[in-house]
Design an enzyme around this catalytic site. Structure first.
Site, short mmCIF file in Angstrom:
data_model
loop_
_atom_site.label_atom_id
_atom_site.label_comp_id
_atom_site.label_asym_id
_atom_site.label_seq_id
_atom_site.Cartn_x
_atom_site.Cartn_y
_atom_site.Cartn_z
CE1 TYR A 180 -3.48 -2.67 0.68
CE2 TYR A 180 -4.63 -0.61 1.09
CZ TYR A 180 -4.66 -1.96 0.82
OH TYR A 180 -5.86 -2.60 0.69
CE LYS A 185 1.94 -17.81 -2.58
NZ LYS A 185 0.94 -18.90 -2.69
CG ASP A 222 -1.98 -20.27 -1.31
OD1 ASP A 222 -1.44 -20.27 -0.18
OD2 ASP A 222 -1.46 -20.85 -2.29
CG ASP A 228 -7.96 -4.78 1.65
OD1 ASP A 228 -8.88 -4.27 2.32
OD2 ASP A 228 -7.93 -4.77 0.40
CG ASP A 264 -13.40 -6.88 2.70
OD1 ASP A 264 -13.19 -6.23 3.74
OD2 ASP A 264 -13.76 -6.36 1.63
C1 IPM Z 1 -10.34 -1.07 3.99
C2 IPM Z 1 -10.59 -0.51 2.61
C3 IPM Z 1 -9.39 0.35 2.21
C4 IPM Z 1 -8.18 -0.54 2.14
C5 IPM Z 1 -9.57 1.14 0.90
C6 IPM Z 1 -10.84 1.97 0.91
C7 IPM Z 1 -8.37 1.98 0.59
O1 IPM Z 1 -10.83 -1.49 1.69
O2 IPM Z 1 -10.31 -0.31 4.94
O3 IPM Z 1 -10.18 -2.29 4.11
O4 IPM Z 1 -7.94 -1.17 1.11
O5 IPM Z 1 -7.47 -0.62 3.12
MN MN Z 2 -10.71 -3.52 2.49
#
Ligand code: IPM
Ligand code: MN
Length: 355
Positions: free
Chosen positions: A142, A190, A222, A246, A250
């Protein structure tokens, strides 16, 4: 006690869910005689519209001079499909992470027994899932340099960069969490391909020696993605680098079917940020239908981690559980008889004042 809270509502449903969090904070202030001082700051698309900058200097100063930051959401569809946009709301979020040194994003993923039917997975698989997901937030691909394009525009590059101290501080924090839980920690990397992952493995292994009671294991990302779906109950604390975190956080957030309920804390070098994990949900903005519980539970994390008010934090969690038991919830959880965002906020504030 007196506490100063920077309120960054941001975009989409941000303002309406933050309003409910403020009701809850004020109820606790009244009940326990704390003084909370709120100062609002601009961030995200609203900040771009008003100032041209997704994180104005004024907002950053406000965050730095506060005891905690309460954050709503950022993101606006008008930027999503426009790769040519020069400034984007997300840049505000990344700049805030860097400037406040928010090195660890902490996301508890837990089941709410009465909501288990909302999970996309079979009940047997998700029952009892309780994962603490810890994502490194200020390093890796990032932020790594160099990043850019070749002169002819036909080649692009990002760099994944980590230094030992960045790995150490987040792994140590994760170990501290594990010590208070089931004493299990999984480091996701990884290392069969990436040099940064080999540094992670080596560094984490050294930190583990400071915690002889902990069981640390290592897993390729993975495989971790697969195991999170197949057998999420095997995990206790997971710690991983920025991009893997990230993606995996999710994935983990939908396991239990309670996306709208999940809180997070981003631990900073001085000030920390508390926010729900769902996004700005622009389709629902202004409709008073969004679920405020993720934000209210983020307030519980704020009370616990930033203010060290553990009792108050527990009360918030209990109030949220009671509202779910009473089925006094927004439409994502009850289609037949939904309550509005503000009704749920009122119910919880009222429960706290009356108990
Ligand atoms: C998160 C979001 C952010 C990230 C984006 C909006 C830049 O997806 O907070 O997880 O990728 O970190
Ligand atoms: Mn995210």
């Amino acid at each position: 006690m007196d506490f100063k809270i920077a309120v960054l509502s941001g975009d989409g449903i941000g303002p309406e869910i933050i309003d409910q969090a403020i009701k809850v904070i004020n109820a606790l202030g009244k009940k326990f005689n704390h003084n909370f001082h709120f100062t609002h700051g601009l961030v995200g698309a609203v900040a771009i519209d008003k100032t041209g900058n997704p994180l104005p200097a004024e907002t950053l100063d406000l965050c730095k001079s506060s005891d905690a930051v309460l954050f709503g959401a950022i993101g606006d569809p008008k930027y999503d499909n426009n790769p040519a946009a020069k400034v984007r709301p997300e840049q505000g979020l990344l700049a805030m992470r860097k400037e406040l040194g928010l090195y660890a994003n902490v996301r508890p993923v837990t089941t709410f027994p009465s909501l288990i039917d909302k999970s996309p997975l079979k009940k047997e698989i998700v029952q009892g899932v309780d994962i603490m997901m810890i994502r490194e937030l200020t390093g890796g691909i990032y932020f790594g340099k160099p990043q850019g394009r070749s002169e002819d525009g036909n080649t692009a590059y990002d760099s994944c960069v980590y230094s030992r101290f960045e790995v150490e501080r987040v792994v140590r924090l994760a170990c501290e969490y594990a010590m208070k839980r089931k004493k299990k920690i999984t480091v996701v990397d990884k290392a069969n391909v990436l040099a940064t992952s080999r540094l992670w493995r080596e560094t984490a292994g050294n930190i583990a020696k400071e915690y002889p009671e902990l069981a640390m294991d290592f897993m390729f990302v993975d495989n971790a993605a697969m195991q999170l779906i197949q057998w999420p109950g095997r995990f206790d604390v997971i710690v991983t680098e920025n991009m893997f975190g990230d993606i995996l956080s999710d994935e983990a957030s939908v396991l239990t079917g309670s996306l709208g309920l999940l809180p997070s804390a981003s631990i900073g070098l001085s000030t920390s940020v508390f926010e729900p994990i769902h996004g700005s949900y622009p389709q629902a903005a202004g409709k008073n239908i969004a679920n405020p519980l993720g934000t209210i539970l983020s307030v519980a994390m704020m009370f616990d981690l930033a203010f060290n008010l553990k009792n108050e934090a527990e009360i918030i969690k209990t109030a949220v559980e009671k509202s779910i038991e009473a089925d006094y919830v927004t439409e994502d959880l009850n289609k037949a008889n939904p309550r509005s965002t503000s009704q749920v906020g009122d119910w919880i504030a009222d429960y706290i004042l009356k108990r």
